[in-house]
Design an enzyme around this catalytic site. Structure first.
Site, PDB file in Angstrom:
ATOM      1  N   LYS A 166       0.837  -1.212   0.000  1.00 25.14           N
ATOM      2  CA  LYS A 166       0.000   0.000   0.000  1.00 25.14           C
ATOM      3  C   LYS A 166       0.869   1.258   0.000  1.00 25.14           C
ATOM      4  O   LYS A 166       0.597   2.213  -0.741  1.00 25.14           O
ATOM      5  CB  LYS A 166      -0.960  -0.039   1.204  1.00 25.14           C
ATOM      6  CG  LYS A 166      -1.981  -1.171   1.084  1.00 25.14           C
ATOM      7  CD  LYS A 166      -2.746  -1.457   2.371  1.00 25.14           C
ATOM      8  CE  LYS A 166      -3.536  -2.765   2.202  1.00 25.14           C
ATOM      9  NZ  LYS A 166      -4.331  -3.118   3.391  1.00 25.14           N
ATOM     10  N   GLN A 193      -4.567  -1.969   9.643  1.00 30.72           N
ATOM     11  CA  GLN A 193      -4.369  -3.269   8.984  1.00 30.72           C
ATOM     12  C   GLN A 193      -4.913  -4.389   9.870  1.00 30.72           C
ATOM     13  O   GLN A 193      -4.552  -4.487  11.045  1.00 30.72           O
ATOM     14  CB  GLN A 193      -2.873  -3.470   8.691  1.00 30.72           C
ATOM     15  CG  GLN A 193      -2.561  -4.750   7.947  1.00 30.72           C
ATOM     16  CD  GLN A 193      -3.141  -4.797   6.535  1.00 30.72           C
ATOM     17  OE1 GLN A 193      -3.045  -3.821   5.793  1.00 30.72           O
ATOM     18  NE2 GLN A 193      -3.741  -5.908   6.172  1.00 30.72           N
ATOM     19  N   ASP A 216     -11.087   1.837   3.877  1.00 35.71           N
ATOM     20  CA  ASP A 216     -11.343   0.393   3.743  1.00 35.71           C
ATOM     21  C   ASP A 216     -12.833   0.117   3.528  1.00 35.71           C
ATOM     22  O   ASP A 216     -13.204  -0.983   3.126  1.00 35.71           O
ATOM     23  CB  ASP A 216     -10.868  -0.367   4.992  1.00 35.71           C
ATOM     24  CG  ASP A 216      -9.458  -0.940   4.834  1.00 35.71           C
ATOM     25  OD1 ASP A 216      -9.017  -1.107   3.683  1.00 35.71           O
ATOM     26  OD2 ASP A 216      -8.823  -1.226   5.861  1.00 35.71           O
TER      27      ASP A 216
HETATM   28  C1  BQF Z   1      -1.528 -10.918  -5.582  1.00 37.03           C
HETATM   29  C2  BQF Z   1      -5.866  -9.375   2.889  1.00 37.03           C
HETATM   30  C3  BQF Z   1      -6.829 -11.246   4.039  1.00 37.03           C
HETATM   31  C4  BQF Z   1      -6.781 -10.551   5.242  1.00 37.03           C
HETATM   32  C5  BQF Z   1      -6.302  -9.262   5.286  1.00 37.03           C
HETATM   33  C6  BQF Z   1      -1.527  -8.712  -4.427  1.00 37.03           C
HETATM   34  C7  BQF Z   1      -2.391  -8.474  -2.207  1.00 37.03           C
HETATM   35  C8  BQF Z   1      -2.630  -9.834  -2.168  1.00 37.03           C
HETATM   36  C9  BQF Z   1      -2.349 -10.637  -3.260  1.00 37.03           C
HETATM   37  C10 BQF Z   1      -2.695  -7.590  -1.057  1.00 37.03           C
HETATM   38  C11 BQF Z   1      -5.344  -8.708   1.692  1.00 37.03           C
HETATM   39  C12 BQF Z   1      -5.324  -9.403   0.381  1.00 37.03           C
HETATM   40  C13 BQF Z   1      -4.820  -7.428   1.810  1.00 37.03           C
HETATM   41  C14 BQF Z   1      -1.786 -10.072  -4.391  1.00 37.03           C
HETATM   42  C15 BQF Z   1      -4.213  -6.697   0.662  1.00 37.03           C
HETATM   43  C16 BQF Z   1      -5.027  -8.464  -0.766  1.00 37.03           C
HETATM   44  O1  BQF Z   1      -0.631 -10.589  -6.384  1.00 37.03           O
HETATM   45  O2  BQF Z   1      -2.253 -11.907  -5.777  1.00 37.03           O
HETATM   46  C17 BQF Z   1      -1.828  -7.912  -3.349  1.00 37.03           C
HETATM   47  O3  BQF Z   1      -1.838  -6.851  -0.667  1.00 37.03           O
HETATM   48  N1  BQF Z   1      -3.930  -7.587  -0.435  1.00 37.03           N
HETATM   49  C18 BQF Z   1      -4.857  -6.795   3.085  1.00 37.03           C
HETATM   50  O4  BQF Z   1      -4.416  -5.664   3.238  1.00 37.03           O
HETATM   51  O5  BQF Z   1      -5.355  -7.422   4.150  1.00 37.03           O
HETATM   52  C19 BQF Z   1      -5.835  -8.677   4.104  1.00 37.03           C
HETATM   53  C20 BQF Z   1      -6.370 -10.655   2.870  1.00 37.03           C
END
Ligand code: BQF
Length: 296
Positions: free
Chosen positions: A52, A96, A119
């Site tokens: 991010k 987060q 979010d």
């Molecule tokens: C990719 C998230 C579960 C719980 C909290 C790129 C992300 C993921 C995969 C990513 C996620 C999932 C995020 C890929 C943010 C998605 O290339 O496939 C980026 O950064 N995500 C989060 O902030 O909190 C989570 C999933």
């Protein structure tokens, strides 16, 4: 079968945002400012927050990362949220997830001003979405419909089946697919762990969204020929052959399912990158809606 390339599409969205920020700044406005709060040292959370911050830098947003040890008190976290809520230089912020068990995620989420809740998890923003008046949409659901839109996939009148009923994916993506939007007007069925005859229902899907959190749960015999399949799963599995040390597993058994699909999202590189792009879009939206006249 065509791949819904979330990496490429996310890069397009971020490039569009970069250009818009460039114009905003050249007009004398300050850039959008996103703040992320990270609690503890969960490896996945660190990766997500870093992605991010990097996206902010590329687009030209200001970003701030506030880190706390896992032992931080709930009170200290709520004090910081109160400060950010009242800081006019901050357009949006995220905490987060997941948080350590001694901190109440619901209380934290409800403490964020809805206008800065990029979010889209605050009950006010979820309620607006449910009423068809969503502004700050949860990033993963918004990323899914953005992919459908950019690939020109028709949704109106189609049967969508969503497997999973979480507040961050299953429920809001169902609302977006069912609602009166260009990528909506679907007939939506929400399935979950208590659903009987699940495969019978998923086989009826023109658009199947798998948001279960169970690796390779969706098998070939659960999918109709020609379906559009969206895989929201991202389970980490230790894998010494990867430079990160782990592999990402989707909720869809890709080998079995992909040959039957008209379109499918890969994991990684499908929905995940779109999530990041839509968080950035929300931050710009928050600035435009709620701080439209702040000078540099
Ligand atoms: C990719 C998230 C579960 C719980 C909290 C790129 C992300 C993921 C995969 C990513 C996620 C999932 C995020 C890929 C943010 C998605 O290339 O496939 C980026 O950064 N995500 C989060 O902030 O909190 C989570 C999933």
């Amino acid at each position: 079968m065509e791949i819904l390339d979330g990496k490429k599409t996310s890069a397009q969205v971020r490039e569009e945002l970069r250009r818009e920020v460039e114009q905003i700044v050249s007009a004398g406005h300050r850039p959008p400012h996103l703040v992320a709060i990270l609690v503890g040292d969960n490896g996945a959370s660190i990766t997500y927050v870093n992605a991010k911050v990097k996206a902010c830098q590329e687009i030209g947003f200001r970003s701030s990362l506030i880190k706390y040890p896992a032992e931080v008190s709930q009170g200290e976290l709520l004090d910081k949220i109160d400060e950010l809520n009242n800081d006019p230089t901050v357009d949006g912020f995220i905490v987060q997830l997941p948080l350590p068990v001694h901190i109440d995620e619901k209380l934290v989420t409800e403490s964020i001003r809805p206008e800065k809740d990029v979010d889209g998890f605050h009950p006010v923003n979820m309620g607006r979405l449910a009423m068809g008046q969503g502004v700050l949409l949860p990033a993963t659901p918004a990323g899914i419909v953005e992919l459908l839109r950019r690939y020109d996939i028709a949704t109106s009148g189609k049967r969508a089946v969503v497997v999973g009923r979480s507040n961050i994916v299953g429920i809001p993506v169902s609302l977006l697919l069912a609602g009166k939007y260009p990528t909506g007007n679907c007939t939506v069925t929400i399935c979950h762990s208590r659903t009987e005859n699940l495969a019978e229902i998923t086989r009826q899907a023109d658009i199947l969204v798998a948001a279960i959190g169970s690796p390779h749960f969706i098998k070939g015999d659960m999918v109709k020929q020609g379906a559009v399949v969206i895989d929201v799963g991202i389970t980490r599995q230790p894998d010494a052959s990867k430079k990160s040390g782990f592999a990402l597993l989707g909720d869809v058994d890709y080998e079995q399912v992909a040959p039957k699909c008209s379109y499918i999202t890969p994991v990684p590189g499908g929905v995940g990158p779109m999530t990041i792009a839509m968080l950035m879009k929300n931050t710009l939206t928050a600035m435009k809606m709620y701080a439209p006249h702040s000078d540099k």
